[in-house]
Design an enzyme around this catalytic site. Sequence first.
Site, PDB file in Angstrom:
ATOM      1  N   GLU A 178     -37.613  -4.693  46.442  1.00 22.09           N
ATOM      2  CA  GLU A 178     -37.442  -3.236  46.301  1.00 22.09           C
ATOM      3  C   GLU A 178     -38.533  -2.465  47.063  1.00 22.09           C
ATOM      4  O   GLU A 178     -39.278  -1.663  46.485  1.00 22.09           O
ATOM      5  CB  GLU A 178     -37.388  -2.833  44.815  1.00 22.09           C
ATOM      6  CG  GLU A 178     -36.190  -3.451  44.115  1.00 22.09           C
ATOM      7  CD  GLU A 178     -35.840  -2.851  42.753  1.00 22.09           C
ATOM      8  OE1 GLU A 178     -36.622  -2.073  42.212  1.00 22.09           O
ATOM      9  OE2 GLU A 178     -34.747  -3.191  42.252  1.00 22.09           O
ATOM     10  N   GLU A 181     -30.235  -8.936  41.941  1.00 17.96           N
ATOM     11  CA  GLU A 181     -30.448  -8.331  40.623  1.00 17.96           C
ATOM     12  C   GLU A 181     -29.171  -7.595  40.252  1.00 17.96           C
ATOM     13  O   GLU A 181     -28.766  -6.655  40.941  1.00 17.96           O
ATOM     14  CB  GLU A 181     -31.642  -7.370  40.623  1.00 17.96           C
ATOM     15  CG  GLU A 181     -32.977  -8.092  40.676  1.00 17.96           C
ATOM     16  CD  GLU A 181     -34.182  -7.183  40.506  1.00 17.96           C
ATOM     17  OE1 GLU A 181     -34.081  -6.157  39.805  1.00 17.96           O
ATOM     18  OE2 GLU A 181     -35.239  -7.515  41.087  1.00 17.96           O
TER      19      GLU A 181
HETATM   20  O1  AHR Z   1     -35.206  -6.440  36.468  1.00 17.20           O
HETATM   21  C1  AHR Z   1     -36.125  -5.448  36.166  1.00 17.20           C
HETATM   22  C2  AHR Z   1     -36.607  -4.701  37.397  1.00 17.20           C
HETATM   23  O2  AHR Z   1     -35.547  -4.026  37.979  1.00 17.20           O
HETATM   24  C3  AHR Z   1     -37.154  -5.535  38.517  1.00 17.20           C
HETATM   25  O3  AHR Z   1     -38.483  -5.888  38.336  1.00 17.20           O
HETATM   26  C4  AHR Z   1     -37.006  -4.651  39.702  1.00 17.20           C
HETATM   27  O4  AHR Z   1     -36.826  -5.347  40.899  1.00 17.20           O
HETATM   28  C5  AHR Z   1     -35.807  -3.783  39.345  1.00 17.20           C
HETATM   29  O5  AHR Z   1     -36.049  -2.453  39.534  1.00 17.20           O
END
Ligand code: AHR
Length: 530
Positions: free
Chosen positions: A203, A334
């Site tokens: 990110e 994610e």
């Molecule tokens: O999964 C929780 C968080 O969500 C992670 O650390 C991040 O990459 C995302 O914003």
Amino acid sequence: MIKALRTTAALLLLGASTLAATASQADTANTPTTATIHADTPGPVYDKDIFTQFAEHLGEGIYGGLWVGKDSAIPNTNGFRNDVVGALRDLSVPVIRWPGGCFADEYHWREGIGDPKNRPVKVNTHWGGVTEPNAVGTHEFFELIRQVGAEAYVAGNVGDGSPREMAEWVEYMTAPAGSLADERAANGHKEPWHVKYFGIGNELWGCGGQMRAEYAADVTRRYSTFVKTPAPDLMNGKVDNKLLKVAAGANVEDYNWTETMMRIAAPTLDGLSLHYYVHPAGGWPPRAEPVNFDESGWADALHEAWRMDELITKHSAIMDKYDPKKRMFLAVDEWGAWYKQDPGTHPGFLRQQNTMRDALIAAINLDIFAKHADRVRLTAIAQMVNVLQAMILTQDDKMVLTPTYWVFHMYKPWQDATVLPIDIKTPTYTVGKYTLPAVSGSAVKGKDGKIHVSLSNADATKANTVTITLDGAKEGKVSGTILTAPAINSHNTFAAPNVVKPAAFNGAKLKGSTLTVTLPAKSVVVLDLQ
Ligand code: AHR
């Protein structure tokens, strides 16, 4: 490439606002659901790494959930809980992504090696401001990988780390010889480890450094240049350490990010990520209740889950422009539901209960990934234990398996199976302003030679009968498994761990090449044909 799930559902979704005005719940009952499975025109492989799981130093994701330490009274092997590792082994978890997440871009690997007594205790500034003992570092992570039988996806630090630090970590993990390999051996592991995937930050548009796309693409090129694994001939061809580099990709619909990364950095990469979380009740910050929701909250979340299809379609189309042969993969590393934290839990620990709604979210996503399996070859649900849409919840010495765990269990035959294209003509399911396809599904030919079909019914109150034509499949027998529950918010607790659990399913009939399946309301069904 044949798209594997040529469902009309996507069309229905695109027109959701129009449909919302006209469709009603009665649609589900009155419109028949039909499907055709094209077993004679197989599609791409459904990569097992689509079942990757994410374990971050966040709340009780690592400490308490996986790691209790060697001296704990909780039964463990080299510090990792036997109950949790056993459950993960049963799931055949292919890959574990670690150490973050946002945590990765502040993680300094040297602080997590050597004698645990000498490791610095840091503050986890992202997640709850609690202390991070560095008890789980590189060696412990690879011990977890070994115990689970998975492969490694290590996320590097671009945010506040240097290219040199990143390069040295990779060398420490993978080199067969040299000072860093000697140090690794002195710390207890002579043989190099295999790192299948390496993340060039996480990110970078947000917690990884608040970068603009052009800058992030240049930084990614730079860091990626120094991530090297030993040439196979360094050890007479004995070292297999091909490492796949994954860049920090877009947040949700940031198509400019994907375009820029592909234009500037693609040649240095193997994969580009995408992060998308289901945030019902109006988006960020998370405000939806994990358990106390009504049918509108159910439909809202499932409608949001279907958005993954549009996101992958659009990000893939951009990747196609720069990489038409699909050398690179889109890594949805994610995904999952992100609600308000459970009452009474630590703010910043992202602990949430997991209900039948999460089971449907998981099934819808796993079906969408089948449709895009030619480009999506890695995904990671967030997260593995005790965090967000978790597989497993723990408390002290207790453990419970969530509805999401059971969906992953039911979909095990999808791992490295061949996708069979499926056309689904489904009615819509509407609750208030939310309209979505009532039925989701996918089909694969498993490595066991059987055809496996998933079907889920999002309708909270009505059954749905699906008539499926099998093109190119021999007649045979059908058996099945179902996950359903008394209520849309049914869930498993430490006191009642088996409220949502798979059971044998007898609602499918196979006559010639026609398969008729009656899906109860709020259910996920997996059928095996042989
Ligand atoms: O999964 C929780 C968080 O969500 C992670 O650390 C991040 O990459 C995302 O914003």
